[in-house]
Design a protein around this motif. Structure first.
Motif, PDB file in Angstrom:
ATOM      1  N   THR A 318       0.815  -1.222   0.000  1.00 37.77           N
ATOM      2  CA  THR A 318       0.000   0.000   0.000  1.00 37.77           C
ATOM      3  C   THR A 318       0.846   1.268   0.000  1.00 37.77           C
ATOM      4  OG1 THR A 318      -0.162  -0.151   2.414  1.00 37.77           O
ATOM      5  CG2 THR A 318      -1.978  -1.074   1.135  1.00 37.77           C
ATOM      6  N   ASP A 319       2.122   1.154   0.375  1.00 38.96           N
ATOM      7  CA  ASP A 319       2.970   2.345   0.481  1.00 38.96           C
ATOM      8  C   ASP A 319       4.358   2.037  -0.048  1.00 38.96           C
ATOM      9  OD1 ASP A 319       1.311   4.327   2.392  1.00 38.96           O
ATOM     10  OD2 ASP A 319       1.073   2.284   3.139  1.00 38.96           O
ATOM     11  N   PHE A 321       8.265   3.890  -0.800  1.00 38.62           N
ATOM     12  CA  PHE A 321       9.131   5.031  -0.498  1.00 38.62           C
ATOM     13  C   PHE A 321      10.507   4.799  -1.097  1.00 38.62           C
ATOM     14  CE2 PHE A 321       6.036   4.736   2.919  1.00 38.62           C
ATOM     15  CZ  PHE A 321       5.615   6.045   3.080  1.00 38.62           C
ATOM     16  N   THR A 328      10.477   7.526   7.107  1.00 39.20           N
ATOM     17  CA  THR A 328       9.030   7.623   6.907  1.00 39.20           C
ATOM     18  C   THR A 328       8.439   6.259   6.585  1.00 39.20           C
ATOM     19  OG1 THR A 328       9.301   9.876   6.072  1.00 39.20           O
ATOM     20  CG2 THR A 328       7.219   8.780   5.591  1.00 39.20           C
ATOM     21  N   ALA A 329       9.162   5.464   5.820  1.00 45.12           N
ATOM     22  CA  ALA A 329       8.691   4.118   5.495  1.00 45.12           C
ATOM     23  C   ALA A 329       8.493   3.287   6.756  1.00 45.12           C
ATOM     24  CB  ALA A 329       9.695   3.428   4.560  1.00 45.12           C
ATOM     25  N   LYS A 331       8.089   4.397   9.884  1.00 50.38           N
ATOM     26  CA  LYS A 331       7.000   4.965  10.690  1.00 50.38           C
ATOM     27  C   LYS A 331       5.641   4.536  10.133  1.00 50.38           C
ATOM     28  CE  LYS A 331       9.103   9.064  12.830  1.00 50.38           C
ATOM     29  NZ  LYS A 331      10.507   8.669  12.692  1.00 50.38           N
ATOM     30  N   THR A 332       5.531   4.509   8.813  1.00 51.03           N
ATOM     31  CA  THR A 332       4.292   4.076   8.183  1.00 51.03           C
ATOM     32  C   THR A 332       4.008   2.617   8.477  1.00 51.03           C
ATOM     33  OG1 THR A 332       4.593   5.694   6.407  1.00 51.03           O
ATOM     34  CG2 THR A 332       3.075   3.879   5.978  1.00 51.03           C
ATOM     35  N   SER A 335       2.823   1.994  12.029  1.00 53.39           N
ATOM     36  CA  SER A 335       1.472   2.447  12.369  1.00 53.39           C
ATOM     37  C   SER A 335       0.459   1.317  12.292  1.00 53.39           C
ATOM     38  CB  SER A 335       1.050   3.575  11.425  1.00 53.39           C
ATOM     39  OG  SER A 335       0.767   3.080  10.124  1.00 53.39           O
ATOM     40  N   ARG A 337      -1.516   0.519   9.955  1.00 53.31           N
ATOM     41  CA  ARG A 337      -2.809   0.901   9.374  1.00 53.31           C
ATOM     42  C   ARG A 337      -3.012   0.378   7.952  1.00 53.31           C
ATOM     43  NH1 ARG A 337      -1.559   5.865  12.046  1.00 53.31           N
ATOM     44  NH2 ARG A 337      -0.723   6.711  10.103  1.00 53.31           N
ATOM     45  N   GLY A 338      -1.954   0.122   7.243  1.00 51.70           N
ATOM     46  CA  GLY A 338      -2.109  -0.292   5.853  1.00 51.70           C
ATOM     47  C   GLY A 338      -1.626  -1.707   5.619  1.00 51.70           C
ATOM     48  N   VAL A 341       4.673  -2.297   3.311  1.00 57.38           N
ATOM     49  CA  VAL A 341       5.404  -1.075   3.013  1.00 57.38           C
ATOM     50  C   VAL A 341       6.720  -1.462   2.341  1.00 57.38           C
ATOM     51  CG1 VAL A 341       6.532   0.970   3.978  1.00 57.38           C
ATOM     52  CG2 VAL A 341       4.352   0.177   4.921  1.00 57.38           C
TER      53      VAL A 341
END
Length: 350
Positions: A318-319, A321, A328-329, A331-332, A335, A337-338, A341
């Motif tokens: 979903t994400d 980077f 940021t990768a 941290k995502t 989380s 949530r998705g 990564v």
């Protein structure tokens, strides 16, 4: 091919929910080694649990301050003396544990369980894939079919490989209903693969409504529901269950919603499971299986099947980077949530 640079960017995991980027020399391959240009390197839940937040691991999970990332896939850019099966330009998935090749576990094809003190996992005890280049042992590489992207390969390197091993260990077939507890990236992989292997009904559960919705959207489960709804959907229980939650509550749900004579596979790392052994296992004739990552031959088999099925593991990502945004990768990913990564370099999807 143009000359290789002298230095590269690489990311380390010092603990305390931080990443650290450094400029380091590009390694040169020695005998039996291969240098890969990393095209994609995904983030695993075990990276978060045992390295990123704090250095909790010991033994096979002991982080030795190396370049992070144990799910790499890339293109061969240099080979060392004695390499016999790899040439520049080859596309390769990295089996992320480099075993001794001699112990019983390695001879079985399961370097993940290597019994030698020389065992070294990429991203844990030897440099991993969160870098522009990766030095790998030729024996640890598997061919990436042309139909699959580098990001597909990175997803196979651990997550999809782990899910496939669990399903094959439990002999899932077209006669089995399957329950997946925990619909993170590995749970999504398990659902997609169970359906590809012929399971007529796949039911998933997760405490996260967002993850349940993602499982439905991807087709990873026919139904993705809260745990309280499982009895209505499964009746006497699933023929087999796979716990991907790594959580005691999820693991207990998996066992208790497996029907008599069924199989329950524990895949998610962590968690403490308390059972009434007589009631939950013995009297219901449940086979309980622990499955750790995968074998080399199962990973090769999976890559061949994905090619045949036309299934692309990158669908759970979903994400994405660039390496310059590794903090940021993480941290995502942390989380929760998705889905998956990924850290991708140029032309990662080619």
């Amino acid at each position: 091919m143009s000359a290789l640079p002298d230095t590269m960017l690489a990311a380390y995991l010092p603990g305390g929910s931080r990443t650290e980027s450094r400029t380091v020399p590009v390694p040169a391959p020695g005998p039996g080694q291969v240098l890969l240009k990393v095209r994609a390197s995904t983030i695993c839940g075990s990276d978060l649990r045992a390295i990123y937040r704090e250095h909790l691991g010991s033994g096979p999970e002991a982080y030795q301050g190396v370049v992070g990332g144990h799910e790499p896939c890339g293109e061969v850019v240099a080979v060392g003396p004695g390499s016999t099966a790899t040439v520049v330009g080859d596309r390769r998935v990295v089996y992320h544990i480099s075993g001794c090749g001699l112990c019983d576990e390695c001879c079985r094809g399961y370097p993940v369980g290597c019994l030698s003190p020389r065992r070294a996992a990429y991203g844990w005890q030897r440099d991993g894939g969160h870098a522009e280049y990766l030095l790998a042992e030729e024996k640890d590489l598997l061919p990436l079919p042309d139909s699959l992207t580098y990001l597909d390969g990175a997803c196979v390197a651990c997550g999809f490989g782990t899910a496939y091993e669990a399903l094959r260990r439990a002999d899932v077939s077209g006669s089995d209903t399957v329950l997946i507890t925990g619909l993170g990236p590995v749970g999504l992989a398990a659902g997609l693969l169970a359906r590809a292997l012929g399971a007529p009904l796949v039911v998933g559960t997760d405490v996260s409504a967002e993850r349940r919705a993602q499982a439905r959207a991807l087709g990873a489960a026919h139904h993705a529901v809260e745990a309280g709804e499982l009895a209505v959907l499964l009746g006497d229980g699933a023929h087999m269950s796979v716990d991907c939650s790594g959580n005691g509550a999820g693991q207990l749900t998996a066992v208790r919603h497996t029907r008599r004579w069924g199989r329950a596979v524990m895949v998610g790392e962590g968690g403490t499971l308390t059972l009434d052994v007589s009631h939950d296992l013995i009297h219901r004739q449940i086979t309980l299986i622990g499955s750790w990552v995968t074998s080399v031959h199962r990973m090769r088999e999976l890559l061949e099947n994905l090619d045949r099925w036309g299934l692309h593991p990158e669908c759970v990502v979903t994400d994405r980077f660039p390496l310059t945004e590794v903090d940021t990768a993480y941290k995502t990913a942390d989380s929760g949530r998705g889905g998956k990564v990924a850290i991708v370099n140029d032309e990662a999807g080619v």
